[in-house]
Design a protein around this motif. Structure first.
Motif, PDB file in Angstrom:
ATOM      1  N   PRO A 193      -1.729  -2.828  -6.853  1.00 37.94           N
ATOM      2  CA  PRO A 193      -2.166  -4.076  -6.216  1.00 37.94           C
ATOM      3  C   PRO A 193      -1.844  -5.274  -7.099  1.00 37.94           C
ATOM      4  N   ARG A 249      -8.279  -5.870  -1.700  1.00 40.37           N
ATOM      5  CA  ARG A 249      -8.113  -4.441  -1.430  1.00 40.37           C
ATOM      6  C   ARG A 249      -8.968  -4.031  -0.234  1.00 40.37           C
ATOM      7  N   GLY A 256       0.823  -1.202   0.000  1.00 36.96           N
ATOM      8  CA  GLY A 256       0.000   0.000   0.000  1.00 36.96           C
ATOM      9  C   GLY A 256       0.853   1.246   0.000  1.00 36.96           C
ATOM     10  N   PHE A 260      -3.913  -5.360  -0.191  1.00 36.25           N
ATOM     11  CA  PHE A 260      -3.485  -4.022  -0.613  1.00 36.25           C
ATOM     12  C   PHE A 260      -4.307  -3.014   0.173  1.00 36.25           C
ATOM     13  N   THR A 285      -5.251   0.855   1.389  1.00 39.29           N
ATOM     14  CA  THR A 285      -5.221   2.229   0.910  1.00 39.29           C
ATOM     15  C   THR A 285      -6.087   3.083   1.822  1.00 39.29           C
TER      16      THR A 285
END
Length: 225
Positions: free
Chosen positions: A198, A204, A14, A149, A151
């Motif tokens: 990613p 995610r 990330g 991932f 974020t």
């Protein structure tokens, strides 16, 4: 098959300020697994380069610095591991914005990334490894069983960093941190080698507005599931 190859890996990638370090350490502690802070390796090379007045635009000198720099990690009860550069505790210096900018700059140099690749892969040992960074799931451990991932909005990431630095007595501005985060995002996403993105099979998780415990629970649920 060796223990290193057989050991399971969870990658958590990330952008800066997404919480991947905090989450990765918590998950590793819960599982009793090893932890790799790949960013610390790049920051360490950047700091060592600064100590030796090496030009960050000189790839050959940076590669030599990479091989000459010994990086060690020492457990610190109740906190993040201490990072030793050539036997000197440089943890606080590694967490500065200057070190972060240097790490981002040298991470774009293919020869430096190649020099650090096997050093990172050596952390893969039984019973397992949680690896956090920007290319853990795409380049370093593409065969990892689980990939995440993380974020968050740039604004929230800047606010998180602002609070961290203010708590440490570092004088910064929120606007300045936001500019640095946006600039670093652009550098990391657009570099020609191992750009920040990613993995195709990564889960995610947008951590905007989420607490640490909630994010850790989400990640652990992936493994338990």
């Amino acid at each position: 098959m060796s223990d290193a190859v057989a050991a399971p890996v969870l990658t958590i990638d990330g952008p800066s300020g997404s919480g991947k370090g905090t989450i990765s350490r918590a998950v590793a502690a819960h599982l009793g697994w090893h932890y790799l802070d790949s960013g610390a390796l790049y920051r360490a090379v950047g700091v060592a380069a600064g100590w030796n007045d090496i030009d960050l635009a000189d790839p050959a000198a940076l590669v030599r610095c990479t091989f000459d720099t010994r990086v060690g990690f020492r457990d610190a009860p109740g906190g993040e591991p201490r990072v030793l550069i050539n036997d000197v505790d440089a943890t606080d210096e590694l967490r500065t914005e200057t070190a972060g900018a240097a790490a981002s700059a040298i991470a774009a140099i293919p020869e430096v990334r190649a020099a650090l690749k096997e050093r990172q892969r050596a952390f893969r040992q039984a019973p397992g490894l949680v690896a956090d960074g920007r290319d853990m799931g795409t380049v370093i451990f593409p065969d990892a069983r689980w990939k995440v991932f993380l974020t968050a909005s740039a604004e929230e990431r800047a606010e998180r960093r602002y609070k961290q630095l203010m708590d440490k007595g570092v004088s910064v501005t929120l606007a300045g941190l936001l500019r640095e985060i946006l600039a670093r995002d652009a550098r990391d996403a657009n570099r020609p080698v191992a750009p920040l993105r990613p993995a195709e099979d990564a889960v995610r998780i947008d951590t905007t507005g989420m607490g640490i415990d909630d994010v850790v629970a989400r990640v652990l649920a992936l493994i338990d599931g």
